[in-house]
Design a protein around this motif. Structure first.
Motif, short mmCIF file in Angstrom:
data_model
loop_
_atom_site.label_atom_id
_atom_site.label_comp_id
_atom_site.label_asym_id
_atom_site.label_seq_id
_atom_site.Cartn_x
_atom_site.Cartn_y
_atom_site.Cartn_z
N ASP A 18 -42.84 -16.71 -34.86
CA ASP A 18 -42.08 -17.13 -36.04
C ASP A 18 -41.36 -15.93 -36.68
OD1 ASP A 18 -42.83 -19.75 -35.77
OD2 ASP A 18 -44.35 -19.72 -37.34
N GLN A 19 -42.07 -14.80 -36.75
CA GLN A 19 -41.45 -13.59 -37.34
C GLN A 19 -40.23 -13.17 -36.52
OE1 GLN A 19 -44.84 -11.00 -37.35
NE2 GLN A 19 -45.51 -11.61 -39.39
N GLN A 20 -40.38 -13.25 -35.19
CA GLN A 20 -39.25 -12.86 -34.33
C GLN A 20 -38.09 -13.83 -34.47
OE1 GLN A 20 -41.10 -12.48 -30.47
NE2 GLN A 20 -41.88 -10.44 -30.91
N HIS A 21 -38.39 -15.12 -34.61
CA HIS A 21 -37.33 -16.10 -34.81
C HIS A 21 -36.64 -15.89 -36.17
CE1 HIS A 21 -39.15 -19.08 -31.67
NE2 HIS A 21 -38.36 -18.19 -31.12
N GLN A 22 -37.41 -15.44 -37.15
CA GLN A 22 -36.80 -15.13 -38.46
C GLN A 22 -35.84 -13.95 -38.33
OE1 GLN A 22 -39.75 -14.98 -41.70
NE2 GLN A 22 -40.77 -16.68 -40.72
N GLN A 23 -36.20 -13.01 -37.43
CA GLN A 23 -35.29 -11.88 -37.18
C GLN A 23 -33.98 -12.37 -36.58
OE1 GLN A 23 -38.44 -9.33 -35.12
NE2 GLN A 23 -36.84 -7.86 -35.58
N LEU A 24 -34.07 -13.37 -35.72
CA LEU A 24 -32.85 -13.95 -35.13
C LEU A 24 -31.97 -14.54 -36.22
CD1 LEU A 24 -31.10 -14.81 -32.70
CD2 LEU A 24 -32.47 -16.88 -32.54
N ILE A 25 -32.58 -15.23 -37.15
CA ILE A 25 -31.83 -15.80 -38.27
C ILE A 25 -31.17 -14.69 -39.08
CG2 ILE A 25 -32.07 -17.06 -40.47
CD1 ILE A 25 -34.15 -18.84 -39.07
N ASP A 26 -31.90 -13.59 -39.30
CA ASP A 26 -31.32 -12.46 -40.04
C ASP A 26 -30.10 -11.91 -39.33
OD1 ASP A 26 -33.26 -12.59 -41.97
OD2 ASP A 26 -34.49 -10.96 -41.16
N ILE A 27 -30.18 -11.84 -38.00
CA ILE A 27 -29.05 -11.31 -37.22
C ILE A 27 -27.84 -12.24 -37.34
CG2 ILE A 27 -28.23 -10.78 -34.88
CD1 ILE A 27 -31.06 -9.68 -34.29
N ILE A 28 -28.09 -13.55 -37.25
CA ILE A 28 -26.98 -14.50 -37.38
C ILE A 28 -26.34 -14.37 -38.77
CG2 ILE A 28 -26.30 -16.94 -37.35
CD1 ILE A 28 -28.71 -17.51 -35.54
N ASN A 29 -27.18 -14.21 -39.77
CA ASN A 29 -26.67 -14.07 -41.14
C ASN A 29 -25.91 -12.76 -41.34
OD1 ASN A 29 -27.63 -16.57 -41.90
ND2 ASN A 29 -29.54 -15.77 -42.75
N ARG A 30 -26.37 -11.70 -40.66
CA ARG A 30 -25.64 -10.42 -40.75
C ARG A 30 -24.24 -10.53 -40.17
NH1 ARG A 30 -28.88 -6.21 -37.78
NH2 ARG A 30 -26.95 -5.03 -37.84
N LEU A 31 -24.12 -11.34 -39.12
CA LEU A 31 -22.79 -11.54 -38.51
C LEU A 31 -21.82 -12.12 -39.53
CD1 LEU A 31 -23.30 -13.06 -34.96
CD2 LEU A 31 -22.00 -11.02 -35.54
N GLU A 32 -22.33 -13.02 -40.36
CA GLU A 32 -21.50 -13.64 -41.39
C GLU A 32 -20.99 -12.57 -42.36
OE1 GLU A 32 -20.52 -16.72 -41.44
OE2 GLU A 32 -19.56 -16.69 -43.42
N ASP A 33 -21.89 -11.66 -42.78
CA ASP A 33 -21.49 -10.58 -43.70
C ASP A 33 -20.45 -9.66 -43.07
OD1 ASP A 33 -23.26 -11.40 -45.65
OD2 ASP A 33 -24.89 -10.11 -44.93
N GLU A 34 -20.73 -9.25 -41.83
CA GLU A 34 -19.84 -8.30 -41.15
C GLU A 34 -18.47 -8.92 -40.90
OE1 GLU A 34 -20.65 -5.30 -40.86
OE2 GLU A 34 -22.82 -5.21 -40.74
N LYS A 35 -18.48 -10.19 -40.57
CA LYS A 35 -17.23 -10.89 -40.27
C LYS A 35 -16.35 -10.92 -41.52
CE LYS A 35 -17.21 -15.30 -40.05
NZ LYS A 35 -17.68 -16.67 -39.73
N ARG A 36 -16.95 -11.17 -42.65
CA ARG A 36 -16.19 -11.25 -43.91
C ARG A 36 -15.68 -9.90 -44.35
NH1 ARG A 36 -19.12 -15.71 -47.75
NH2 ARG A 36 -19.52 -17.20 -46.11
N SER A 37 -16.48 -8.84 -44.09
CA SER A 37 -16.08 -7.53 -44.57
C SER A 37 -15.29 -6.76 -43.52
CB SER A 37 -17.33 -6.72 -44.97
OG SER A 37 -18.09 -6.45 -43.82
N GLY A 38 -15.12 -7.36 -42.33
CA GLY A 38 -14.46 -6.65 -41.24
C GLY A 38 -15.32 -5.52 -40.72
N GLY A 39 -16.62 -5.67 -40.84
CA GLY A 39 -17.57 -4.62 -40.47
C GLY A 39 -17.82 -4.51 -38.98
N VAL A 40 -18.86 -3.75 -38.66
CA VAL A 40 -19.13 -3.41 -37.27
C VAL A 40 -19.96 -4.49 -36.58
CG1 VAL A 40 -19.88 -1.53 -35.75
CG2 VAL A 40 -19.21 -1.04 -38.11
N ILE A 41 -19.26 -5.46 -36.00
CA ILE A 41 -19.92 -6.58 -35.35
C ILE A 41 -20.66 -6.12 -34.10
CG2 ILE A 41 -19.43 -8.72 -34.08
CD1 ILE A 41 -17.23 -9.10 -36.38
N LEU A 42 -20.09 -5.10 -33.43
CA LEU A 42 -20.71 -4.62 -32.20
C LEU A 42 -22.13 -4.10 -32.43
CD1 LEU A 42 -19.85 -4.59 -29.28
CD2 LEU A 42 -19.06 -2.24 -29.57
N SER A 43 -22.36 -3.51 -33.59
CA SER A 43 -23.72 -3.01 -33.86
C SER A 43 -24.70 -4.18 -34.04
CB SER A 43 -23.73 -2.07 -35.07
OG SER A 43 -23.86 -2.79 -36.26
#
Ligand SMILES: [Fe+2]
Length: 137
Positions: A18-43
């Motif tokens: 469950d903790q690892q799956h929560q990390q996956l959710i965090d990563i998906i959510n980070r993509l949303e932030d990076e996409k909006r700010s034009g940030g480093v999606i590759l990282s």
């Protein structure tokens, strides 16, 4: 895309998974932030690579210990995910697609995978894994 919020209905009943799956959710959510700010999606993609390597091998070892009958099919779906991720990295390095568009399709794929893989395939092994090896003990 709206951010995903962890819900107890996503729980497979194994704390570390469950903790690892929560990390996956965090990563998906980070993509949303990076996409909006034009940030480093590759990282984010590279973090995702590390995440799945660790997560898939942990899951596979639990299934192996429990003698899970559908292990090969489950391993295959992990392999397909890894191949998809490789294709994303190639799309980035080729420079043909805009990073915003890639992030968008990565988010869609991940969200779909989260629902189908975790809610169906991971739920399918959890009972047997818990009964046979009790990983939370
Ligand atoms: Fe899995």
């Amino acid at each position: 895309m709206a951010k995903i919020i962890w819900d107890d209905s996503y729980s497979v009943g194994i704390t570390k998974i469950d903790q690892q799956h929560q990390q996956l959710i965090d990563i998906i959510n980070r993509l949303e932030d990076e996409k909006r700010s034009g940030g480093v999606i590759l990282s984010v993609i590279s973090d995702l690579s590390h995440y799945v390597k660790e997560h898939f091998s942990y899951e596979e070892s639990l299934m192996e210990q429990a003698g899970y009958a559908d292990l090969q099919a489950h391993k295959q779906s992990h392999k397909e995910f890894s191949q998809w991720l490789d294709s994303v990295k190639i799309a980035y390095s080729s420079g043909y697609a805009e990073s915003y568009d890639i992030a968008e399709s990565v988010q869609n794929y991940l969200q779909d995978w989260l629902l189908k893989h975790i809610m169906v395939s991971d739920m399918a092994y959890s009972e047997q894994v818990i009964n046979k090896s009790n990983p939370d003990a």
